[in-house]
Design a protein around this motif. Sequence first.
Motif, short mmCIF file in Angstrom:
data_model
loop_
_atom_site.label_atom_id
_atom_site.label_comp_id
_atom_site.label_asym_id
_atom_site.label_seq_id
_atom_site.Cartn_x
_atom_site.Cartn_y
_atom_site.Cartn_z
N CYS A 169 0.81 -1.21 0.00
CA CYS A 169 0.00 0.00 0.00
C CYS A 169 0.84 1.27 0.00
O CYS A 169 0.30 2.37 0.05
N GLY A 170 2.16 1.12 -0.02
CA GLY A 170 3.01 2.31 0.05
C GLY A 170 3.71 2.58 -1.27
O GLY A 170 3.08 2.51 -2.33
N PRO A 171 5.02 2.88 -1.23
CA PRO A 171 5.77 3.14 -2.46
C PRO A 171 5.75 1.92 -3.38
O PRO A 171 5.70 0.79 -2.93
N ASN A 172 5.80 2.19 -4.67
CA ASN A 172 5.78 1.09 -5.64
C ASN A 172 7.05 1.04 -6.47
O ASN A 172 7.08 0.40 -7.53
N VAL A 173 8.12 1.67 -5.98
CA VAL A 173 9.39 1.72 -6.72
C VAL A 173 10.31 0.62 -6.22
O VAL A 173 10.64 0.55 -5.03
N ILE A 174 10.72 -0.27 -7.13
CA ILE A 174 11.65 -1.35 -6.81
C ILE A 174 13.02 -0.97 -7.36
O ILE A 174 13.20 -0.82 -8.57
N ASP A 175 13.99 -0.81 -6.46
CA ASP A 175 15.34 -0.41 -6.86
C ASP A 175 16.13 -1.63 -7.31
O ASP A 175 17.08 -2.07 -6.67
N HIS A 176 15.69 -2.18 -8.43
CA HIS A 176 16.33 -3.37 -9.01
C HIS A 176 15.92 -3.43 -10.46
O HIS A 176 15.09 -2.63 -10.91
N TYR A 177 16.50 -4.38 -11.22
CA TYR A 177 16.13 -4.51 -12.63
C TYR A 177 15.17 -5.66 -12.88
O TYR A 177 14.80 -5.93 -14.02
N PHE A 178 14.77 -6.37 -11.82
CA PHE A 178 13.70 -7.36 -11.92
C PHE A 178 13.10 -7.54 -10.54
O PHE A 178 13.59 -6.99 -9.55
N CYS A 179 12.03 -8.31 -10.45
CA CYS A 179 11.31 -8.49 -9.19
C CYS A 179 11.97 -9.56 -8.35
O CYS A 179 11.58 -10.73 -8.40
N ASP A 180 12.96 -9.17 -7.59
CA ASP A 180 13.66 -10.08 -6.69
C ASP A 180 13.00 -10.03 -5.32
O ASP A 180 12.22 -9.13 -5.00
N PHE A 181 13.34 -11.01 -4.49
CA PHE A 181 12.65 -11.18 -3.20
C PHE A 181 12.86 -9.98 -2.26
O PHE A 181 11.89 -9.38 -1.80
N ALA A 182 14.12 -9.65 -1.96
CA ALA A 182 14.41 -8.63 -0.95
C ALA A 182 13.80 -7.26 -1.27
O ALA A 182 13.08 -6.69 -0.44
N LEU A 184 11.39 -6.52 -3.26
CA LEU A 184 9.93 -6.61 -3.36
C LEU A 184 9.28 -6.64 -1.98
O LEU A 184 8.34 -5.90 -1.70
N VAL A 185 9.81 -7.48 -1.09
CA VAL A 185 9.25 -7.62 0.25
C VAL A 185 9.44 -6.34 1.07
O VAL A 185 8.64 -6.04 1.96
N GLU A 186 10.49 -5.56 0.77
CA GLU A 186 10.72 -4.30 1.48
C GLU A 186 9.56 -3.33 1.29
O GLU A 186 9.35 -2.44 2.13
N LEU A 187 8.79 -3.48 0.22
CA LEU A 187 7.68 -2.57 -0.05
C LEU A 187 6.40 -2.98 0.66
O LEU A 187 5.42 -2.23 0.63
N ALA A 188 6.37 -4.13 1.29
CA ALA A 188 5.16 -4.62 1.95
C ALA A 188 4.85 -3.79 3.19
O ALA A 188 5.75 -3.42 3.96
N CYS A 189 3.57 -3.51 3.39
CA CYS A 189 3.13 -2.76 4.57
C CYS A 189 2.81 -3.67 5.74
O CYS A 189 2.76 -3.22 6.89
N SER A 190 2.57 -4.94 5.48
CA SER A 190 2.20 -5.88 6.53
C SER A 190 3.41 -6.67 7.01
O SER A 190 4.51 -6.55 6.46
N ASP A 191 3.20 -7.46 8.04
CA ASP A 191 4.28 -8.22 8.66
C ASP A 191 4.77 -9.33 7.72
O ASP A 191 3.97 -10.07 7.17
N THR A 192 6.09 -9.41 7.55
CA THR A 192 6.68 -10.39 6.63
C THR A 192 7.47 -11.47 7.36
O THR A 192 8.23 -12.21 6.72
N THR A 193 7.27 -11.57 8.67
CA THR A 193 8.06 -12.53 9.46
C THR A 193 7.85 -13.96 9.00
O THR A 193 8.81 -14.72 8.80
N ILE A 194 6.59 -14.35 8.84
CA ILE A 194 6.29 -15.73 8.43
C ILE A 194 6.88 -16.02 7.05
O ILE A 194 7.44 -17.09 6.80
N LEU A 195 6.77 -15.06 6.15
CA LEU A 195 7.29 -15.22 4.80
C LEU A 195 8.81 -15.41 4.83
O LEU A 195 9.34 -16.32 4.17
#
Length: 310
Positions: A169-182, A184-195
């Motif tokens: 729900c926040g920024p949509n800018v990914i500082d990478h040249y493809f959709c990598d895990f780290a 992408l997950v940094e942009l999540a607004c919810s808890d990512t502990t389980i993931l």
Amino acid sequence: MYRNRTVLSEFFLIGIQTHNVPSRILFFAILLFVYTTTVTGDFLIFVLVSTSQRLQHPMYFFIKQLSLSEIVFTTNIIPNMLGIILLKGGVISFVGCISQFYIYIASGSVESLLLTVMSYDRYLAICHPLQYTYLMGLQLCRNLTFLCWTSCFSLVLITIILICRLDFCGPNVIDHYFCDFAPLVELACSDTTILRMEVIVLSIPIVLSTFLFIIVSYIRISTAILKISSNNGRQKAFSTCSAHLASVCSYYGPLVVIYLVPYRKNSLNVNKFLSILYTVGTPFFNPLIYSLRNHEIRDVWRKYFNVAMA
């Protein structure tokens, strides 16, 4: 009732930023050459192994599957990356981003398991040569490769489902040249502990255990080679393993640093450089390694070339 928790519908990939137009064009040209060479090399290896009776051997069967996985792997990343370089960034939909990440992780995992199976194949060929034909039959080769593809694409679905359940729900800018895990997950607004815990749990069997299996296999292979009395015998045994060992090093080197070293935002440029080595460099060198260092593939290629030119 089901509620779509994803607010963002698209992401903006920054890629590799440079305001120097000649440098950007040069990088585009180099990347295009590397991608074209990689896909062409892997495709030729796939065709040669599929059509030549001389290459109907377990080792070449696995090399053919490795070439196929690399075609899928590079085609999933590099064409989109080329557009991002030319346009100094690019928009990708949420579904497209998740799909790219899924194919990237799954096909990369397939390569990891195939390299592991190939190390087992080399172990049987050198340490148990008299039983090799019986132990490594065609049906076993097919079953192992089927297991590699299905298990990886199935297991990664767990990660994809967990990512789709996150709030973006926040920024949509990914500082990478493809959709990598780290990134992408940094942009999540919810808890990512389980993931993050789930990724660590899956990484143990897919990355760490396979790497350790390869190391143990080559320790036993090296021990067996050293016991060979003749120099020619030792050289021949080592030559059958050297290409695979070079491929293992080029695959696991960047991978271990990227995914096993803790992620830091200030190390993102380093991660992007290592990702280029992993997604561009390793697939580029593998066809060269397996074609230039393998005399049987070279001989079959010369035969086909001479027939075509006749």
